[in-house]
Design a protein around this motif. Structure first.
Motif, PDB file in Angstrom:
ATOM      1  N   VAL A 291       0.842  -1.204   0.000  1.00 34.78           N
ATOM      2  CA  VAL A 291       0.000   0.000   0.000  1.00 34.78           C
ATOM      3  C   VAL A 291       0.877   1.254   0.000  1.00 34.78           C
ATOM      4  O   VAL A 291       0.668   2.186  -0.776  1.00 34.78           O
ATOM      5  N   ILE A 292       1.902   1.260   0.889  1.00 42.26           N
ATOM      6  CA  ILE A 292       2.784   2.426   0.987  1.00 42.26           C
ATOM      7  C   ILE A 292       3.485   2.672  -0.345  1.00 42.26           C
ATOM      8  O   ILE A 292       3.553   3.811  -0.832  1.00 42.26           O
ATOM      9  N   VAL A 293       3.985   1.602  -0.946  1.00 52.41           N
ATOM     10  CA  VAL A 293       4.702   1.755  -2.214  1.00 52.41           C
ATOM     11  C   VAL A 293       3.764   2.289  -3.304  1.00 52.41           C
ATOM     12  O   VAL A 293       4.127   3.203  -4.062  1.00 52.41           O
ATOM     13  N   ILE A 294       2.539   1.740  -3.354  1.00 50.87           N
ATOM     14  CA  ILE A 294       1.595   2.202  -4.376  1.00 50.87           C
ATOM     15  C   ILE A 294       1.319   3.699  -4.214  1.00 50.87           C
ATOM     16  O   ILE A 294       1.331   4.468  -5.177  1.00 50.87           O
ATOM     17  N   VAL A 295       1.079   4.116  -2.949  1.00 48.27           N
ATOM     18  CA  VAL A 295       0.757   5.528  -2.713  1.00 48.27           C
ATOM     19  C   VAL A 295       1.923   6.419  -3.129  1.00 48.27           C
ATOM     20  O   VAL A 295       1.740   7.451  -3.779  1.00 48.27           O
ATOM     21  N   LEU A 296       3.151   6.001  -2.747  1.00 44.42           N
ATOM     22  CA  LEU A 296       4.297   6.872  -3.008  1.00 44.42           C
ATOM     23  C   LEU A 296       4.726   6.846  -4.472  1.00 44.42           C
ATOM     24  O   LEU A 296       5.117   7.864  -5.032  1.00 44.42           O
ATOM     25  N   ALA A 297       4.625   5.664  -5.091  1.00 45.88           N
ATOM     26  CA  ALA A 297       5.187   5.545  -6.433  1.00 45.88           C
ATOM     27  C   ALA A 297       4.152   5.755  -7.529  1.00 45.88           C
ATOM     28  O   ALA A 297       4.488   6.188  -8.630  1.00 45.88           O
ATOM     29  N   MET A 298       2.868   5.443  -7.236  1.00 45.54           N
ATOM     30  CA  MET A 298       1.859   5.520  -8.289  1.00 45.54           C
ATOM     31  C   MET A 298       0.642   6.310  -7.843  1.00 45.54           C
ATOM     32  O   MET A 298      -0.398   5.738  -7.498  1.00 45.54           O
ATOM     33  N   PRO A 299       0.763   7.625  -7.850  1.00 44.37           N
ATOM     34  CA  PRO A 299      -0.329   8.450  -7.340  1.00 44.37           C
ATOM     35  C   PRO A 299      -1.638   8.256  -8.102  1.00 44.37           C
ATOM     36  O   PRO A 299      -2.700   8.521  -7.569  1.00 44.37           O
ATOM     37  N   ASN A 300      -1.592   7.789  -9.324  1.00 47.91           N
ATOM     38  CA  ASN A 300      -2.829   7.621 -10.071  1.00 47.91           C
ATOM     39  C   ASN A 300      -3.283   6.168 -10.120  1.00 47.91           C
ATOM     40  O   ASN A 300      -4.074   5.781 -10.970  1.00 47.91           O
ATOM     41  N   GLY A 301      -2.779   5.356  -9.220  1.00 52.78           N
ATOM     42  CA  GLY A 301      -3.218   3.973  -9.165  1.00 52.78           C
ATOM     43  C   GLY A 301      -2.401   3.090 -10.069  1.00 52.78           C
ATOM     44  O   GLY A 301      -1.623   3.544 -10.897  1.00 52.78           O
ATOM     45  N   VAL A 302      -2.625   1.777  -9.891  1.00 47.95           N
ATOM     46  CA  VAL A 302      -1.858   0.798 -10.661  1.00 47.95           C
ATOM     47  C   VAL A 302      -2.235   0.877 -12.138  1.00 47.95           C
ATOM     48  O   VAL A 302      -1.504   0.431 -13.004  1.00 47.95           O
ATOM     49  N   ARG A 303      -3.383   1.494 -12.421  1.00 51.42           N
ATOM     50  CA  ARG A 303      -3.824   1.629 -13.810  1.00 51.42           C
ATOM     51  C   ARG A 303      -2.764   2.287 -14.684  1.00 51.42           C
ATOM     52  O   ARG A 303      -2.687   2.044 -15.880  1.00 51.42           O
ATOM     53  N   GLN A 304      -1.951   3.158 -14.075  1.00 52.96           N
ATOM     54  CA  GLN A 304      -0.960   3.850 -14.896  1.00 52.96           C
ATOM     55  C   GLN A 304       0.136   2.904 -15.384  1.00 52.96           C
ATOM     56  O   GLN A 304       0.929   3.263 -16.230  1.00 52.96           O
ATOM     57  N   LEU A 305       0.141   1.674 -14.812  1.00 49.42           N
ATOM     58  CA  LEU A 305       1.076   0.679 -15.306  1.00 49.42           C
ATOM     59  C   LEU A 305       0.552   0.014 -16.583  1.00 49.42           C
ATOM     60  O   LEU A 305       1.318  -0.511 -17.372  1.00 49.42           O
ATOM     61  N   TRP A 306      -0.779   0.019 -16.737  1.00 50.60           N
ATOM     62  CA  TRP A 306      -1.390  -0.712 -17.837  1.00 50.60           C
ATOM     63  C   TRP A 306      -0.849  -0.338 -19.214  1.00 50.60           C
ATOM     64  O   TRP A 306      -0.548  -1.231 -20.005  1.00 50.60           O
ATOM     65  N   PRO A 307      -0.764   0.945 -19.503  1.00 51.11           N
ATOM     66  CA  PRO A 307      -0.240   1.299 -20.822  1.00 51.11           C
ATOM     67  C   PRO A 307       1.158   0.730 -21.046  1.00 51.11           C
ATOM     68  O   PRO A 307       1.497   0.319 -22.149  1.00 51.11           O
ATOM     69  N   LEU A 308       1.946   0.686 -19.958  1.00 51.17           N
ATOM     70  CA  LEU A 308       3.294   0.146 -20.080  1.00 51.17           C
ATOM     71  C   LEU A 308       3.249  -1.350 -20.377  1.00 51.17           C
ATOM     72  O   LEU A 308       4.054  -1.868 -21.143  1.00 51.17           O
ATOM     73  N   ILE A 309       2.262  -2.028 -19.752  1.00 44.55           N
ATOM     74  CA  ILE A 309       2.186  -3.475 -19.943  1.00 44.55           C
ATOM     75  C   ILE A 309       1.548  -3.820 -21.288  1.00 44.55           C
ATOM     76  O   ILE A 309       2.043  -4.644 -22.041  1.00 44.55           O
ATOM     77  N   PHE A 310       0.434  -3.158 -21.588  1.00 39.63           N
ATOM     78  CA  PHE A 310      -0.327  -3.533 -22.775  1.00 39.63           C
ATOM     79  C   PHE A 310       0.006  -2.690 -24.008  1.00 39.63           C
ATOM     80  O   PHE A 310      -0.476  -2.963 -25.092  1.00 39.63           O
ATOM     81  N   GLY A 311       0.776  -1.654 -23.793  1.00 37.59           N
ATOM     82  CA  GLY A 311       1.169  -0.841 -24.935  1.00 37.59           C
ATOM     83  C   GLY A 311       0.059   0.016 -25.502  1.00 37.59           C
ATOM     84  O   GLY A 311       0.133   0.458 -26.636  1.00 37.59           O
ATOM     85  N   THR A 312      -1.000   0.239 -24.724  1.00 37.46           N
ATOM     86  CA  THR A 312      -2.073   1.121 -25.192  1.00 37.46           C
ATOM     87  C   THR A 312      -2.046   2.399 -24.375  1.00 37.46           C
ATOM     88  O   THR A 312      -1.513   2.432 -23.276  1.00 37.46           O
ATOM     89  N   SER A 313      -2.633   3.424 -24.915  1.00 29.76           N
ATOM     90  CA  SER A 313      -2.665   4.679 -24.164  1.00 29.76           C
ATOM     91  C   SER A 313      -4.031   4.829 -23.492  1.00 29.76           C
ATOM     92  O   SER A 313      -5.044   4.426 -24.022  1.00 29.76           O
ATOM     93  N   GLU A 314      -3.995   5.419 -22.295  1.00 33.73           N
ATOM     94  CA  GLU A 314      -5.235   5.648 -21.560  1.00 33.73           C
ATOM     95  C   GLU A 314      -5.827   6.965 -22.002  1.00 33.73           C
ATOM     96  O   GLU A 314      -5.297   8.027 -21.721  1.00 33.73           O
ATOM     97  N   LYS A 315      -6.945   6.900 -22.705  1.00 35.42           N
ATOM     98  CA  LYS A 315      -7.505   8.151 -23.203  1.00 35.42           C
ATOM     99  C   LYS A 315      -8.459   8.786 -22.206  1.00 35.42           C
ATOM    100  O   LYS A 315      -8.525   9.979 -22.055  1.00 35.42           O
ATOM    101  N   ARG A 316      -9.206   7.914 -21.511  1.00 27.97           N
ATOM    102  CA  ARG A 316     -10.255   8.455 -20.656  1.00 27.97           C
ATOM    103  C   ARG A 316      -9.726   8.992 -19.331  1.00 27.97           C
ATOM    104  O   ARG A 316     -10.441   9.669 -18.608  1.00 27.97           O
ATOM    105  N   GLU A 317      -8.461   8.678 -19.053  1.00 24.85           N
ATOM    106  CA  GLU A 317      -7.945   9.016 -17.730  1.00 24.85           C
ATOM    107  C   GLU A 317      -7.893  10.521 -17.488  1.00 24.85           C
ATOM    108  O   GLU A 317      -8.170  11.000 -16.395  1.00 24.85           O
TER     109      GLU A 317
END
Lengths: 330, 290
Positions: A291-317
């Motif tokens: 939880v601590i790592v997520i809060v400090l490293a990913m302020p917009n949630g784990v979703r911001q990892l998705w584009p990196l994993i799936f190679g798509t861009s988040e348009k609705r974000e």
């Protein structure tokens, strides 16, 4: 649009096929995860769309569970058609009273006040003898729908239970999507982004937020009703703020700006907890660190990892501040 | 209720309110100066009580336990600020809530590894262990009176530092306008660090002084956290005087509520909070909204 519809259809097909593909334990586990997902989506209407960080949604969740426990007649199944509406009504009423008081405050005050009122309900069931006090109470038989003595729907079967929960989950997604896309939802988001501007445009901020809070509390009640039915047991911990905070973690993991994000967050966290519990005694320590790592490293949630994993861009974000301007045409 | 019983209950109420004040003043300082909401505050109260139990058991002296416990909490506070809290300044409340929730999970698990799940008790210092015989069948423990006196001294110290010293001036200026204080060349980051550490130390101190009259148990931090929040909501965020007023109000409401309305006593303080919210949403001594 077509792509996201495709994903939705595939996920739906997978969800329908699941009970026929895995052992009963996992069907029950999936039901539990969906129930938590429903709770997380409900909370996100207040937190993500309304900007209201509530720490009392577990109280609405648990209250509905207690209503089912109190209305269940001994060892016979309760009627779903009467107990579910009553349970949801109780949660909605609690949300109305707590919301009306808490919404007089802003920001950090709001967090503290919701936390305190949530704990009030916790202590109400913990310290008094209502439904077994701190020991909790049993829901001996799962609710059913019966007409003239003929049982139409028996939640006692894990598969039937799963499909009922799935149906309510889809209804929740539909309802929340409708709310978020409606002028009402835009006004709610406008008040979140810039309260003063939204107010000066003439929106009744207090009422809009209160309605959102009550709807959110009522859906949390639906989730709590099914949780109590599934476990066959209610205890004060169901209302405690640790659950509220855990659901907030699910919301953060899934992302605050979408309807279904928190559902994903719930599935991820529930799966993670199951994995950690199976491998280590100190799972809370690991969870806390995550939880601590997520809060400090990913302020917009784990979703911001998705584009990196799936190679798509988040348009609705990234919805620009023009949301407030659009909502003027209500 | 005769006069002696009333007096005893009044003393209990004040003593309870005083300990509440210690813990809540730390919380309100941290929020007022740093703008950070710290849900882990209760966990440090719990940790303080466990440290008191542990150190007192090792050294046999409650006083060593008190000094060492506060010192440990202070150092832990400095470390935490440096590693975690510092990254939260300016972040939204949700991040602060969740980070401190993560800290609670970690602290709780460390507590379980170090001290287990057992309930412990701590003996007060020998010369404070007795009690005053008030009537034939009514006595009052000396230690409870000592708590009142001790907390009064700490409260006076806090007020003196805040209202009479240069550090206090910086702290007040920071609570008033963070940016302006920084612009004036005050090393605010250092102030932040020490204020956070003092806040944590106050929470631990509350846990240490309460340990001999209550039991030391795992869930004790949660109850205290909620009560401190109610105190801060009653008194107004960032206001130390408000915390004093709120803490005494809760001490009185809770103690006399248990005497006069035992069936509803557990929700009385929330009714009080609701009333204050209707009357003054920003707390009794809070600043009015612009």
């Amino acid at each position: 649009m077509t792509r996201s519809w495709l994903i939705a259809v595939v996920l739906f097909a997978a969800a329908v096929a699941l009970p026929f593909a895995v052992p009963t334990y996992y069907v029950q586990f999936a039901s539990k995860a969906l129930i938590m997902g429903m709770l997380a989506m409900a909370l996100n209407l207040a937190v993500g769309h309304g900007g209201l960080v509530s720490l009392c949604h577990a109280a609405f969740f648990g209250l509905a569970g207690y209503v089912l426990a109190l209305l269940s007649p001994g060892y016979d199944p309760a009627s779903l058609l009467t107990t579910l509406p009553l349970a949801v009504l109780a949660s909605a009423f609690a949300a109305l009273v707590i919301g009306a008081l808490a919404l007089r405050t802003r920001g950090v005050y709001f967090i503290m006040v919701t936390l305190a009122f949530g704990e009030m309900l916790f202590f109400l069931f913990h310290d008094t003898s209502i439904a077994g006090g701190s020991d909790g109470a049993y829901v001996n038989a799962k609710p059913e729908i019966a007409i003239a003595g003929r049982q139409l729907l028996d939640l006692g079967s894990p598969t039937v239970f799963y499909f009922v929960v799935l149906a309510f989950l889809i209804a929740t997604v539909a309802l929340l999507t409708m709310i978020v896309r409606s002028p009402f939802g835009h006004a709610l988001a406008a008040a979140r982004d810039n309260e003063r501007r939204a107010r000066s445009l003439g929106f009744p901020i207090f009422q809009i937020r209160l309605i959102a809070f009550v709807v959110s509390g009522a859906i949390a009640g639906v989730a709590g009703y099914f949780a109590a039915a599934q476990f066959g047991f209610v205890a004060p911990q169901m209302l405690g703020w640790h659950l509220s905070a855990t659901v907030l973690v699910m919301v953060l993991i899934g992302g605050l700006r979408s309807v279904t994000g928190p559902l994903v967050g719930a599935l991820v966290l529930i799966g993670l907890e199951e994995l950690l519990k199976a491998t280590t005694d100190y799972w809370k320590l690991i969870e806390g660190i995550i939880v601590i790592v997520i809060v400090l490293a990913m302020p917009n949630g784990v979703r911001q990892l998705w584009p990196l994993i799936f190679g798509t861009s988040e348009k609705r974000e990234t919805k620009p501040a023009t949301v407030a301007a659009e909502a003027r045409h209500v | 209720m005769d006069l002696v019983t009333f007096g005893v209950q009044l003393l209990n109420a004040i003593q309870y309110g005083m300990v509440l004040f210690l813990v809540a003043s730390g919380l309100t300082l941290v929020f007022g100066i740093l703008g950070v909401i710290n849900l882990a505050h209760g966990a440090f109260y719990m940790l303080g009580a466990y440290l008191a139990y542990w150190i007192a058991a090792y050294t046999g002296s409650f006083w060593i336990a008190m000094v060492a416990g506060v010192a440990i909490a202070f150092v832990v506070g400095l470390l935490l600020e440096n590693v975690f809290i510092r990254r939260l300044y300016g972040r939204d409340h949700l991040a602060q809530v969740l980070l401190s929730f993560g800290l609670i999970l970690v602290i709780d698990e460390f507590r379980e590894i170090a001290f287990g799940k057992d309930v412990h008790s701590v003996a007060p210092p020998a010369w404070l262990a007795g009690s005053f015989q008030l009537t034939d069948n009514l006595s009052y423990p000396v230690y409870r009176l000592a708590i009142c006196g001790f907390c009064l001294i700490v409260a006076a110290l806090i007020f003196l530092v805040i209202t009479r010293t240069k550090i206090g001036m910086i702290v007040r200026a920071g609570a008033e306008n963070r940016e302006m204080t920084r612009v004036l060349g005050i090393k605010f980051d250092v102030v932040n660090r020490y204020v956070f550490a003092v806040g944590i130390a106050l929470a631990a101190l509350g846990g240490i002084v309460i340990a001999p009259i209550s039991t030391v148990f795992p869930g004790m931090g949660d109850g205290m956290l909620i009560l401190s929040f109610v105190v801060v909501v009653l008194g107004g965020i960032g206001s130390v005087a408000g915390a004093a007023v709120g803490a005494l109000l809760i001490g009185l409401t809770d103690t006399f509520g248990k005497v006069f309305f035992p069936s509803v006593s557990s929700i009385l303080i929330y009714v009080l909070m609701a009333a204050v919210l209707l009357w003054r949403p920003n707390g009794i001594l809070g600043r009015r909204e612009v």
